[in-house]
Design a protein around this motif. Sequence first.
Motif, PDB file in Angstrom:
ATOM      1  N   CYS A 373       0.867  -1.186   0.000  1.00 19.56           N
ATOM      2  CA  CYS A 373       0.000   0.000   0.000  1.00 19.56           C
ATOM      3  C   CYS A 373       0.904   1.238   0.000  1.00 19.56           C
ATOM      4  CB  CYS A 373      -0.984  -0.008   1.163  1.00 19.56           C
ATOM      5  SG  CYS A 373      -0.230  -0.134   2.783  1.00 19.56           S
ATOM      6  N   SER A 374       1.942   1.177  -0.843  1.00 23.36           N
ATOM      7  CA  SER A 374       2.896   2.288  -0.991  1.00 23.36           C
ATOM      8  C   SER A 374       2.777   2.883  -2.389  1.00 23.36           C
ATOM      9  CB  SER A 374       4.323   1.776  -0.778  1.00 23.36           C
ATOM     10  OG  SER A 374       5.261   2.744  -1.208  1.00 23.36           O
ATOM     11  N   ILE A 375       3.225   4.134  -2.527  1.00 27.01           N
ATOM     12  CA  ILE A 375       3.288   4.740  -3.864  1.00 27.01           C
ATOM     13  C   ILE A 375       4.730   5.120  -4.221  1.00 27.01           C
ATOM     14  CG2 ILE A 375       0.906   5.548  -3.915  1.00 27.01           C
ATOM     15  CD1 ILE A 375       1.882   8.310  -3.047  1.00 27.01           C
ATOM     16  N   LEU A 376       5.700   4.598  -3.455  1.00 26.22           N
ATOM     17  CA  LEU A 376       7.110   4.925  -3.712  1.00 26.22           C
ATOM     18  C   LEU A 376       7.743   3.891  -4.649  1.00 26.22           C
ATOM     19  CD1 LEU A 376       8.237   5.983  -0.122  1.00 26.22           C
ATOM     20  CD2 LEU A 376       7.289   7.414  -1.941  1.00 26.22           C
ATOM     21  N   PRO A 377       8.326   4.329  -5.761  1.00 29.44           N
ATOM     22  CA  PRO A 377       8.917   3.388  -6.728  1.00 29.44           C
ATOM     23  C   PRO A 377       9.952   2.441  -6.116  1.00 29.44           C
ATOM     24  CG  PRO A 377       8.775   5.583  -7.693  1.00 29.44           C
ATOM     25  CD  PRO A 377       8.388   5.727  -6.255  1.00 29.44           C
ATOM     26  N   ASP A 378      10.736   2.903  -5.110  1.00 27.41           N
ATOM     27  CA  ASP A 378      11.774   2.035  -4.508  1.00 27.41           C
ATOM     28  C   ASP A 378      11.158   0.755  -3.936  1.00 27.41           C
ATOM     29  OD1 ASP A 378      11.571   4.790  -3.929  1.00 27.41           O
ATOM     30  OD2 ASP A 378      13.364   4.807  -2.691  1.00 27.41           O
ATOM     31  N   GLU A 379       9.948   0.868  -3.394  1.00 27.50           N
ATOM     32  CA  GLU A 379       9.304  -0.296  -2.767  1.00 27.50           C
ATOM     33  C   GLU A 379       8.530  -1.129  -3.776  1.00 27.50           C
ATOM     34  OE1 GLU A 379       7.611   0.638   1.345  1.00 27.50           O
ATOM     35  OE2 GLU A 379       7.380   2.549   0.310  1.00 27.50           O
ATOM     36  N   ASN A 380       8.282  -0.556  -4.943  1.00 30.93           N
ATOM     37  CA  ASN A 380       7.370  -1.178  -5.891  1.00 30.93           C
ATOM     38  C   ASN A 380       8.068  -1.556  -7.189  1.00 30.93           C
ATOM     39  OD1 ASN A 380       5.455  -0.783  -3.926  1.00 30.93           O
ATOM     40  ND2 ASN A 380       4.615   1.065  -4.831  1.00 30.93           N
ATOM     41  N   ARG A 381       8.007  -0.652  -8.163  1.00 33.80           N
ATOM     42  CA  ARG A 381       8.573  -0.942  -9.487  1.00 33.80           C
ATOM     43  C   ARG A 381      10.045  -1.357  -9.403  1.00 33.80           C
ATOM     44  NH1 ARG A 381       8.530   4.304 -12.170  1.00 33.80           N
ATOM     45  NH2 ARG A 381      10.630   4.528 -11.328  1.00 33.80           N
ATOM     46  N   GLU A 382      10.853  -0.584  -8.655  1.00 31.54           N
ATOM     47  CA  GLU A 382      12.295  -0.879  -8.579  1.00 31.54           C
ATOM     48  C   GLU A 382      12.555  -2.198  -7.852  1.00 31.54           C
ATOM     49  OE1 GLU A 382      14.383   0.850 -10.397  1.00 31.54           O
ATOM     50  OE2 GLU A 382      12.661   2.091 -10.968  1.00 31.54           O
ATOM     51  N   GLN A 383      11.752  -2.473  -6.832  1.00 33.42           N
ATOM     52  CA  GLN A 383      11.890  -3.727  -6.074  1.00 33.42           C
ATOM     53  C   GLN A 383      11.652  -4.933  -6.994  1.00 33.42           C
ATOM     54  OE1 GLN A 383      13.146  -5.487  -3.441  1.00 33.42           O
ATOM     55  NE2 GLN A 383      11.999  -4.262  -1.955  1.00 33.42           N
ATOM     56  N   VAL A 384      10.602  -4.848  -7.808  1.00 30.78           N
ATOM     57  CA  VAL A 384      10.243  -5.966  -8.695  1.00 30.78           C
ATOM     58  C   VAL A 384      11.254  -6.103  -9.835  1.00 30.78           C
ATOM     59  CG1 VAL A 384       8.461  -6.856 -10.272  1.00 30.78           C
ATOM     60  CG2 VAL A 384       7.800  -5.905  -8.057  1.00 30.78           C
ATOM     61  N   LYS A 385      11.712  -4.965 -10.370  1.00 28.13           N
ATOM     62  CA  LYS A 385      12.758  -5.003 -11.426  1.00 28.13           C
ATOM     63  C   LYS A 385      13.993  -5.746 -10.927  1.00 28.13           C
ATOM     64  CE  LYS A 385      13.767  -1.268 -14.021  1.00 28.13           C
ATOM     65  NZ  LYS A 385      13.832   0.169 -14.420  1.00 28.13           N
ATOM     66  N   GLN A 386      14.399  -5.411  -9.704  1.00 24.48           N
ATOM     67  CA  GLN A 386      15.575  -6.034  -9.090  1.00 24.48           C
ATOM     68  C   GLN A 386      15.354  -7.535  -8.907  1.00 24.48           C
ATOM     69  OE1 GLN A 386      18.350  -3.958  -8.220  1.00 24.48           O
ATOM     70  NE2 GLN A 386      19.295  -5.969  -8.231  1.00 24.48           N
ATOM     71  N   PHE A 387      14.153  -7.899  -8.451  1.00 19.22           N
ATOM     72  CA  PHE A 387      13.841  -9.312  -8.220  1.00 19.22           C
ATOM     73  C   PHE A 387      13.883 -10.097  -9.528  1.00 19.22           C
ATOM     74  CE2 PHE A 387      10.980 -12.936  -7.808  1.00 19.22           C
ATOM     75  CZ  PHE A 387      11.467 -13.533  -6.650  1.00 19.22           C
ATOM     76  N   LEU A 388      13.289  -9.530 -10.583  1.00 19.91           N
ATOM     77  CA  LEU A 388      13.291 -10.201 -11.894  1.00 19.91           C
ATOM     78  C   LEU A 388      14.715 -10.379 -12.413  1.00 19.91           C
ATOM     79  CD1 LEU A 388      10.253  -8.357 -13.528  1.00 19.91           C
ATOM     80  CD2 LEU A 388      10.360 -10.811 -13.040  1.00 19.91           C
ATOM     81  N   ALA A 389      15.555  -9.369 -12.182  1.00 19.65           N
ATOM     82  CA  ALA A 389      16.951  -9.437 -12.639  1.00 19.65           C
ATOM     83  C   ALA A 389      17.721 -10.541 -11.906  1.00 19.65           C
ATOM     84  CB  ALA A 389      17.627  -8.082 -12.427  1.00 19.65           C
ATOM     85  N   ASN A 390      17.371 -10.746 -10.613  1.00 20.13           N
ATOM     86  CA  ASN A 390      18.109 -11.713  -9.787  1.00 20.13           C
ATOM     87  C   ASN A 390      17.539 -13.133  -9.830  1.00 20.13           C
ATOM     88  OD1 ASN A 390      19.716  -9.609  -9.019  1.00 20.13           O
ATOM     89  ND2 ASN A 390      18.692  -9.264  -7.058  1.00 20.13           N
ATOM     90  N   HIS A 391      16.325 -13.287 -10.405  1.00 20.04           N
ATOM     91  CA  HIS A 391      15.683 -14.604 -10.427  1.00 20.04           C
ATOM     92  C   HIS A 391      15.268 -14.969 -11.854  1.00 20.04           C
ATOM     93  CE1 HIS A 391      15.438 -13.450  -6.199  1.00 20.04           C
ATOM     94  NE2 HIS A 391      15.336 -14.740  -5.922  1.00 20.04           N
ATOM     95  N   PRO A 392      16.131 -15.663 -12.568  1.00 20.94           N
ATOM     96  CA  PRO A 392      15.843 -16.019 -13.964  1.00 20.94           C
ATOM     97  C   PRO A 392      14.588 -16.878 -14.122  1.00 20.94           C
ATOM     98  CG  PRO A 392      18.093 -16.694 -13.330  1.00 20.94           C
ATOM     99  CD  PRO A 392      17.444 -16.136 -12.116  1.00 20.94           C
ATOM    100  N   ASP A 393      14.157 -17.559 -13.030  1.00 21.50           N
ATOM    101  CA  ASP A 393      12.951 -18.403 -13.132  1.00 21.50           C
ATOM    102  C   ASP A 393      11.668 -17.608 -12.846  1.00 21.50           C
ATOM    103  OD1 ASP A 393      13.511 -18.018 -10.449  1.00 21.50           O
ATOM    104  OD2 ASP A 393      12.993 -20.072  -9.836  1.00 21.50           O
TER     105      ASP A 393
END
Length: 430
Positions: A373-393
């Motif tokens: 329930c945040s609107i800050l990119p660090d917790e949202n879009r950037e968090q998910v981008k980082q996760f996708l980059a680190n988890h090829p599956d």
Amino acid sequence: MKASTLRADIARTLFQVLEQGHSLRELMPALQAKHKEQDRAWLQEMLYGVLRQLPILQYWLRQLLNKPLKSNQKVIEHLILLGFYQLAFSRVSQHAAVAETVGACQELKCPGLKGLVNACLRNFIRQEMQDKQPDDAQIRSGLPKWLFKKLQQAYPDKLDDLSQAMNSKAPIWLRVNQARVNPSEFCQALDEQGIQYRVPDDKQPALILSKGYDLTQLPGYQQGWFAAQDGAAQQAATLLAPQSKDRVLDACAAPGGKTCHLLELQADIECLALDSDATRLQRVEENLQRLGHHAQVICGDAADPSSWWDGKPFDRILLDAPCSATGVIRRHPDIKWLRKGTDIPPLVELQRRILAAVWPMLKPGGTLLYATCSILPDENREQVKQFLANHPDAVLSPLHAQDSTDNPGWQILPGEGQMDGFYYARLIKS
């Protein structure tokens, strides 16, 4: 109870929030219990109002108070802010706002400061201070400096609309429990009691109440016909879309609104509701019982599955991660002043750890819905981008046409479709 006592209690509560870091969630039950029912709505309106308009109220205070008050007199500053709020933003008459606010000094054990409070409030009226708006955009926004800067960076074109939405009053959404009642029957019961509401355009079994009501007095409350849940939070269960017989984990489940919604959509799932806060898990149990659902409720840390997980993988995981709650400020205005900019990096790190810990519990082909329930990119879009980059599956499952690995997920902003600020990203394990 005297009007001055009511104002003294509000000033004391503001002091506890702003000077001592207590949340309204912990202070309100005892405060409400102390006052008659007809005074409670006014008390909440004043408290929330001062917290919403704090920067402008403090701006006026700096001009009318020669020097800050110290130690046990500091509470009187909060009383003066309440006086300003009544004069500038409420329907309270000038006479009552001044007289009753000055009278509260006695209750706050500062009778010697009556003259000071009286002078501040009378000067406020004389100088027509409510017409004096600051040049500083941050003060006008009603937001703390750190949050104003972050939103200015993330949403430069939407800043004015965003701050306005964050300082407005949140509507009350209901989710109709279709396991217990047909939405049209529930609407009919509301109509018969003259309860005013409207049905949003989309197909959710949802209603928005036209004004504040005591929810426990609405028809069907005891029978579990509905739950209070914002329209944005109601998207979670639909987006996760549990299928018959699925094993589902609702990580960070308290207070249980999303758990119950998952079971309403698919009654025969094996649902595990997890939270690390034993006290808040009681709310999950109460909600499940009232709404007529069954889930396995476990107290445990989502970041440490070894302490509670039986090793059996899940078909679907809902991770409503701990976050800054910047999307629900209109509902909880004290968040603006309790949260600090320095809190964000540790929260981002905690979210990263929980995501990494729950991912191995998901079956291949399974779905994980990440939510905040945040609107800050660090917790949202950037968090998910980082996760996708680190988890090829991990593969992004788009929620709308623009949802891509470069800009993943769905960011709902406060006020959009009358909803709270919320973020969702759906991931499939390949």
